[in-house]
Design a protein around this motif. Structure first.
Motif, PDB file in Angstrom:
ATOM      1  N   ARG A  59      20.384 -30.301  54.320  1.00 16.91           N
ATOM      2  CA  ARG A  59      20.805 -30.947  53.091  1.00 16.91           C
ATOM      3  C   ARG A  59      22.269 -31.343  53.106  1.00 16.91           C
ATOM      4  NH1 ARG A  59      23.387 -27.363  49.509  1.00 16.91           N
ATOM      5  NH2 ARG A  59      23.615 -25.310  50.428  1.00 16.91           N
ATOM      6  N   ARG A  60      23.009 -30.879  54.119  1.00 20.52           N
ATOM      7  CA  ARG A  60      24.437 -31.180  54.167  1.00 20.52           C
ATOM      8  C   ARG A  60      24.780 -32.289  55.153  1.00 20.52           C
ATOM      9  NH1 ARG A  60      27.166 -25.151  54.360  1.00 20.52           N
ATOM     10  NH2 ARG A  60      26.688 -24.532  52.229  1.00 20.52           N
ATOM     11  N   HIS A  61      23.810 -32.881  55.822  1.00 20.06           N
ATOM     12  CA  HIS A  61      24.125 -33.825  56.891  1.00 20.06           C
ATOM     13  C   HIS A  61      23.592 -35.235  56.677  1.00 20.06           C
ATOM     14  CE1 HIS A  61      25.009 -30.047  59.048  1.00 20.06           C
ATOM     15  NE2 HIS A  61      25.918 -30.795  59.639  1.00 20.06           N
ATOM     16  N   LEU A  62      24.445 -36.199  56.960  1.00 22.39           N
ATOM     17  CA  LEU A  62      24.066 -37.605  57.040  1.00 22.39           C
ATOM     18  C   LEU A  62      24.587 -38.113  58.381  1.00 22.39           C
ATOM     19  CD1 LEU A  62      25.262 -38.754  53.487  1.00 22.39           C
ATOM     20  CD2 LEU A  62      22.888 -38.408  54.184  1.00 22.39           C
ATOM     21  N   THR A  63      23.992 -39.156  58.929  1.00 25.47           N
ATOM     22  CA  THR A  63      24.549 -39.703  60.182  1.00 25.47           C
ATOM     23  C   THR A  63      25.751 -40.601  59.876  1.00 25.47           C
ATOM     24  OG1 THR A  63      22.946 -41.525  60.084  1.00 25.47           O
ATOM     25  CG2 THR A  63      22.376 -39.637  61.456  1.00 25.47           C
ATOM     26  N   GLU A  64      25.796 -41.111  58.651  1.00 19.16           N
ATOM     27  CA  GLU A  64      26.879 -42.013  58.229  1.00 19.16           C
ATOM     28  C   GLU A  64      27.428 -41.448  56.935  1.00 19.16           C
ATOM     29  OE1 GLU A  64      25.470 -46.138  58.011  1.00 19.16           O
ATOM     30  OE2 GLU A  64      26.661 -46.400  56.199  1.00 19.16           O
ATOM     31  N   PHE A  65      28.681 -41.074  56.927  1.00 15.63           N
ATOM     32  CA  PHE A  65      29.250 -40.471  55.716  1.00 15.63           C
ATOM     33  C   PHE A  65      30.712 -40.883  55.599  1.00 15.63           C
ATOM     34  CE2 PHE A  65      31.523 -37.079  58.000  1.00 15.63           C
ATOM     35  CZ  PHE A  65      30.863 -37.109  59.207  1.00 15.63           C
ATOM     36  N   TRP A  66      31.258 -40.731  54.406  1.00 17.06           N
ATOM     37  CA  TRP A  66      32.622 -41.212  54.164  1.00 17.06           C
ATOM     38  C   TRP A  66      33.592 -40.041  54.104  1.00 17.06           C
ATOM     39  CZ3 TRP A  66      34.214 -46.457  52.872  1.00 17.06           C
ATOM     40  CH2 TRP A  66      33.196 -47.404  53.105  1.00 17.06           C
ATOM     41  N   MET A  67      34.765 -40.285  54.639  1.00 17.27           N
ATOM     42  CA  MET A  67      35.736 -39.211  54.724  1.00 17.27           C
ATOM     43  C   MET A  67      37.118 -39.758  54.397  1.00 17.27           C
ATOM     44  SD  MET A  67      35.804 -36.261  57.555  1.00 17.27           S
ATOM     45  CE  MET A  67      36.156 -37.199  59.043  1.00 17.27           C
TER      46      MET A  67
END
Lengths: 456, 456
Positions: A214-222
């Motif tokens: 539930r904590r992971h995406l392959t594309e995320f913003w930082m």
């Protein structure tokens, strides 16, 4: 006639207005039809009275969910309305009458909803989450912009792997070259901090991780700030200020959305300065004590089931040993000891990246910092002080088996005016999930990308 | 001692301060050393007097360019200084004395400077350009945020090619799937506009174009607003308001940087509302008249040589024929007829994307809009009204030979509450190049990516 938006209606009581939107829901009772109209800024009840104009009444009764329509009517104060007004309908222009909208008020499975993400974002809760996201991002940018930072976005295409290629996405770059999608702008931020004193990058980052939690995406913003002449302690101050500004902004501007999400707002209101700052050794002791008292794991298992995948991947609870990195249950236990986010600093050098500065008095500690969010939301900030010495970094590259040539430009930063400097990264999606009190990060971004999810 | 930043000095006259930065330049004359200290917020002259402390004087004299140092001294008003102050040095802590900084005041070739981009961004002009970029991006976000738009970032990984795969970067997505890097968030924005009324996306976009001109990068940033129930004319209003806000912000906040760049500021001050709005037919007539009068090409050739590659690719000047798309010399000629940016609208349907709405009265025209920047900076905004009809779009997909299946989700937007809607995209790098009056977009982004440039 000029369009009035629903969030402007409470200033237009007594006026005739034209609303343009979509039918969110409706019901009729004898001589009345109640249309719940949405236009993206809110939802308002539009009342159609049969006695006024029978043709308008019949038209209204025939409308299906998500029909597009233009409503002409008069704004009336109404105490029962969550927005304080309703609209007395005089006329309706139907653009499209829809009768088979796929997302009905009944329950749908997650895969079905994700396949219809382009429509699902219209629903009240998804809409609310993405508005909180908007406010989180604006708060982040405002915080750095008003504190003297220069936005210097780092490249998405990077030539070399910083730390192994296993979790990197590879791109064919005009046939004869390979590029990798960035996992972090940090190394580049170190260059821009030397140019601007304080800089930050804010963009998408990528991780080809075959994990399905539930904590992971392959594309995320930082967002990644970096500050010249700053220490790891300065980063705890900066991170704390950032989180406080985000929480304040969300509470001020998105209360209605938090309520729509049934968020326990008191948990956010309780976030106060100063955040506790735990030495890694003390965190280890806390985890060991928790285990010995039979508490560790209990708090983690006690929280609502997050998702099946997550439960499956949750590591078995064991007594934490010095030298290890925290897993999700450890983070949850540590943060559950406090009502606010908690910093952990001084991690074992051996578990940190090659670029960390070490404690001069005891080099087995790296000057890293993590910020753990409350309520089991895990690490939302990670960073620390970067090594300033050319010699040390050269040795580290060798020790970590990294290709020296790819890092020559980075070593230049230590050859030409090296200074102590520090920075961190904050993940947007985890922060939004925490603000909203929702289970899975996949709902915190308009179009999530995951291991098995590349559409729509 | 707490660090004071150089841009705070004019409020500290008479005080003792500690500055932390790098040596930008220096000269000595007998009993004085003048250190130009930079810290990212500005440059200040620090004066070391031999008579005060000979050891400090000797230390100062020995410093090379980009040495990192901490200066203790007293702030003094100085009318000759561009920032109104200088610093009387009492002490210096040298962190690193640098003697072989690669970028010297002498001329360097572009390739050399690009290879050293991580250091080049410290130099006065590059630093100024990137600060203008910061201000342009902030102005863009502030404009949309304060006009009721919701930020809804669209995915970078997209499953299908919108319009052919020749200029798309392909990514290996966990072995069994292919993803493509986004060229535009438009189709997704159309979904978010139906959810939020007004939405915008702002992120990197990618084009695998094998062209090597001053206007192209493989990785560039774009802002893309989309508005439900809006027409192409609304988009000209929105785009004009956006540009005016950007110009005003840059003039207010980055005058010093524009001066460092020797920008002709009067050209920006001349940008006034309303921008001319030219029907494509009128633009064609203007180009034909220009050619017949022998003016076309002259204005383009008359401008300063931009770059060798560009000159090589510049098409031969010919009489423009109805039905064609504008090339760079056409855009330059059209915009040179006005002192401000100019909109062109009503393009031939045949040269526009499949998703354009057509003029109901004359379907050979698509309701597209372009905004051409002055001074030869070309198209900076492109967009228009999107087709609302399901039938029409289905036919268009067929006519354009596009895979229907990949667009099913997009067609859903016309099945479920279709409304007229419009949007556009604005390229950040071209806008920054125009603001700064510089030749090549490669200097408008911290780490440019081009056909032959993937480093550092």
């Amino acid at each position: 006639m000029k369009q009035t938006y629903i969030n402007q209606l409470k200033d237009r009581i007594g006026h005739d207005v034209t609303l343009k939107g979509w039918l969110y829901n409706s019901r009729s009772s004898g001589k009345l039809v109640f249309l719940q109209l949405r236009d993206g800024t809110g939802i308002v009840q539009c009342v159609v009275f049969k006695g006024n104009d029978e043709s308008v009444f019949e038209k209204a009764k025939a409308l299906g969910q998500e029909s597009s329509l233009i409503v002409h009517g008069t704004v009336k104060a109404d105490e029962r309305s969550p927005i304080g007004v309703e609209v007395d309908v005089k006329g309706i222009d139907v653009l499209q009458n829809v009768h088979d909208y796929p997302i009905t008020p009944k329950e749908h499975g997650t895969e079905f909803l994700m396949d219809h993400r382009h429509l699902w974002i219209r629903s009240k809760k998804q809409n609310a989450i993405l508005k909180v996201r908007h406010t989180v991002i604006k708060a982040v940018r405002d915080y750095f912009d008003s504190n003297g930072f220069i936005l210097a976005d780092t490249p998405i295409f990077t030539p070399a792997a910083c730390e192994g290629t296993t979790t990197l996405f590879e791109v064919d770059y005009f046939g004869d070259d390979k590029a990798y999608l960035t996992q972090s702008g940090q190394l580049y931020n170190e260059a821009t901090a030397a140019a601007f004193g304080k800089s930050y990058a804010f963009g998408p980052t990528f991780r080809a991780e075959k994990s399905k939690t539930r904590r992971h995406l392959t594309e995320f913003w930082m967002v990644e700030p970096e500050v010249a002449y700053a220490t790891y302690e300065d980063m705890m101050d900066l991170g704390e200020g950032l989180i406080l500004h985000i929480v304040k902004s969300v509470l001020n501007e998105r209360r209605a959305e938090l309520e729509a999400l049934e968020r326990d707002i008191s948990k956010l209101e309780a976030i106060k300065s100063p955040f506790p700052r735990l030495h890694y050794d003390d965190a280890v002791k806390m985890l060991q004590d928790g285990f010995d008292k039979g508490e560790l794991g209990a708090s983690d298992r006690g929280r609502p089931a997050r998702s099946e995948e997550d439960a499956g991947q949750r590591p078995a609870v064991r007594r934490f040993e010095w030298g290890g990195d925290f897993g999700a249950p450890d983070e949850t236990y540590l943060s559950s000891q406090f009502g606010s986010p908690v910093f952990v600093h001084h991690f074992p050098t051996a578990i940190k990246g090659f670029y960390f500065e070490v404690d001069k008095d005891d080099p087995k500690y790296a000057l890293g910092i993590d910020l753990l969010a409350p309520e089991g939301y895990g690490e939302i900030i990670g960073g620390g002080e970067r090594a300033a010495s050319l010699d040390y970094l050269e040795k580290q590259l060798e020790a970590h088996n990294l290709p020296r040539e790819s890092f020559e430009w980075y070593l230049d930063l230590r050859r030409y005016g090296s200074v102590p400097h520090s920075g961190f990264g904050m993940g947007i999606e985890r922060t939004v999930a925490w603000m909203c009190g929702i289970e899975h990060v996949r709902e915190t971004i308009p179009f999530p990308r995951m291991l098995y999810r590349l559409k729509p």
